[in-house]
Design an enzyme around this catalytic site. Structure first.
Site, PDB file in Angstrom:
ATOM      1  N   CYS A 124     -57.553  -2.108  18.544  1.00  0.00           N
ATOM      2  CA  CYS A 124     -57.617  -0.719  18.079  1.00  0.00           C
ATOM      3  C   CYS A 124     -56.244  -0.112  17.825  1.00  0.00           C
ATOM      4  CB  CYS A 124     -58.366   0.121  19.105  1.00  0.00           C
ATOM      5  SG  CYS A 124     -59.972  -0.558  19.483  1.00  0.00           S
ATOM      6  N   HIS A 145     -57.073   7.117  18.237  1.00  0.00           N
ATOM      7  CA  HIS A 145     -58.087   6.079  18.044  1.00  0.00           C
ATOM      8  C   HIS A 145     -59.436   6.652  18.455  1.00  0.00           C
ATOM      9  CE1 HIS A 145     -60.442   2.612  17.972  1.00  0.00           C
ATOM     10  NE2 HIS A 145     -60.573   2.530  19.275  1.00  0.00           N
ATOM     11  N   ASN A 149     -66.613   3.646  16.464  1.00  0.00           N
ATOM     12  CA  ASN A 149     -65.332   2.995  16.749  1.00  0.00           C
ATOM     13  C   ASN A 149     -65.143   1.839  15.765  1.00  0.00           C
ATOM     14  OD1 ASN A 149     -63.230   1.468  17.762  1.00  0.00           O
ATOM     15  ND2 ASN A 149     -63.982   1.424  19.879  1.00  0.00           N
TER      16      ASN A 149
END
Ligand code: ACO
Length: 325
Positions: free
Chosen positions: A113, A252, A282
Site C-alpha cells: 500500500c 492510504h 482498499n
C-alpha cells in the site's frame, strides 16, 4: 539537484462495481458491518482477463495527456504493484509496449500500500540527479485476483484500480520531503503465503487457499494508526513544516476509522483529509494514486498548496511525502 514535481495525473477504475449488498449474498456479512467497521460501500472489480497493465495503460494515458507529453517523451516507467500481470516480466515492461514508451527504463516496485509513495520517491531521485527527464509512475492493483471470495475477513475490503503521475523537473514547488521505512519483522500479519519461491504453487497450496491475501486485521489496525501518524510527523519535520501548513492529506485508504484516527492524532481537521474509500475500498498502491488524482481533478489541490501523502501496508512498510503543488 533539480526540483521535481508532478505535472500530470490520471486514474482508471474498472466498470464493474461490487456493492456491499452483493457481498451480503456471497459471505456472512452485512452492509451495516462493512460500512461502520471500514467506511466502504462499494468497490470496482476488473473484468476477467483485464490485467494490471490494462488498468495502468488507461490511467497512464490520462496522466500523459494531462502533462501534455507524448509516450516517446517518457524515459522512465515505474509501476508500484503487488498484483502484476505475471511474476515476470514487470508490469512496467508490458506497459511500455502497450503505451509506446520506446526504450524507457522499466521496473516494478513491491511495497504494497505504500508502493505509490515509494515509486514517486524513486522517480524523484532519478530525475533530481539528471539520470532521466520524464517519469511515468503508476500505482495499480487487481486485488480481486488475490482475494479469497469465501473469507469475509478480507473480501469486503479490497478493490481494483490504477492511478498514474508524470514527474518532471519543475521551476517552483515539487517534492519537498520523503520518509520511507519498513519493519520487516512483521511480515506474518499480512501476506500471500504461496506462489513465490518460498512456497511454489502445488495442488496442496491451491487446495489450502494459500494464494490469497491473509491478514490479521485487528493487529494491523493499531500498528497502522501509530505508523501512519509517525510517518506523517517525520515527513513534515524533514520539510521544515507543521500540520498547520498542510492543505490536504491524501492517506492510504485501508479503513476510514484508521484514517480519521490518524487525522485526530495529528490535529488535522476532517475536511483536510481526502477519502475515496467509500467508492473504491482498499486498492493498495492504487489508493493514494487515485485519491491524489481525484483530489486534483476536483480542485481540492491548488497551486502553492502543501499536500501530504501518507501510506502504510504489507512489509510492514510506510511512506510519507510532502509535495508543494
Ligand atoms: N462481516 C461481518 N462480521 C465480520 C466480518 C465481515 N465482513 N469480518 C470480520 N467479522 C467479525 C469477526 O469474525 C469478529 O467476530 P467475533 O468477535 O465473533 O470473532 C468481529 O467481526 C470483529 O472482528 P475484528 O477483526 O476485530 O474487526 P475490526 O473492527 O478490527 O475490523 C478490519 C476488521 C476492518 C479488517 C480492521 O481490523 C482493519 O481495517 N484493519 C487494518 C487493515 C490494514 O490496515 N491493512 C493494511 C493495508 S492492506 C495491504 O497492504 C494490501
Amino acid at each position: 539537484m533539480k526540483k521535481v514535481g508532478i505535472i500530470g495525473l490520471g486514474e482508471y477504475l474498472p466498470a464493474k462495481i461490487l456493492t456491499n449488498a452483493d457481498l451480503e449474498r456471497m459471505v456472512d456479512t452485512s452492509d451495516e458491518w462493512i460500512t461502520t467497521r471500514t467506511g466502504i460501500k462499494e468497490r470496482h472489480l476488473a473484468a476477467r482477463g483485464e490485467a494490471a497493465s490494462d488498468l495502468a495503460a488507461k490511467a497512464g494515458g490520462q496522466a500523459l495527456k494531462d502533462a501534455g507529453l507524448k509516450p516517446e517523451d517518457i524515459d522512465l516507467v515505474i509501476v508500484a504493484t503487488i498484483t502484476g500481470d505475471m511474476p515476470t516480466p514487470s508490469v512496467a515492461a508490458i506497459l511500455q509496449d502497450k503505451m509506446g514508451m520506446k526504450d524507457a527504463a522499466c521496473f516494478d516496485i513491491s511495497a504494497a500500500c505504500a508502493g505509490f509513495v515509494y515509486a514517486i520517491s524513486t522517480a524523484h531521485q532519478f530525475i533530481a540527479c539528471g539520470s532521466y527527464k520524464n517519469a511515468l509512475v503508476v500505482g495499480v492493483e487487481v486485488l480481486s485476483s488475490v482475494t479469497d471470495w469465501q473469507d469475509r475477513n478480507t473480501c469486503v475490503l479490497f478493490g481494483d484500480g490504477a492511478g498514474a503521475a508524470v514527474l518532471s523537473e519543475v521551476k517552483s514547488g515539487g517534492i519537498v520531503s520523503t520518509y520511507l521505512g519498513c519493519d520487516g519483522s512483521r511480515t506474518g500479519v499480512l501476506n500471500i503465503p504461496a506462489g513465490g519461491s518460498g512456497n511454489p504453487a502445488t495442488h496442496e497450496t491451491v487446495d489450502k487457499r494459500m494464494h490469497y491475501l491473509k491478514m490479521q486485521g485487528n493487529e494491523l489496525f493499531k500498528i497502522a494508526v501509530n505508523t501512519m501518524t509517525r510517518a506523517a510527523e517525520e515527513a513534515l519535520r524533514r520539510a521544515g513544516l507543521t500540520f498547520s501548513n498542510v492543505n490536504l492529506i491524501i492517506p492510504h485508504q485501508a479503513n476510514s476509522r484508521i484514517i480519521l484516527a490518524v487525522a485526530k492524532k495529528l490535529g488535522i481537521p476532517e475536511d483536510k483529509v481526502y477519502l475515496n474509500i467509500e467508492r473504491c475500498g482498499n486498492m493498495s498502491s492504487a489508493s493514494t494514486a487515485t485519491a491524489l488524482c481525484e483530489a486534483a481533478r476536483e480542485g481540492r489541490v491548488k497551486k502553492g498548496d502543501i499536500v501530504l501523502l501518507d501510506a502504510f501496508g504489507a512489509g510492514l512498510v510506510w511512506g510519507a511525502m510532502v509535495i508543494k503543488w
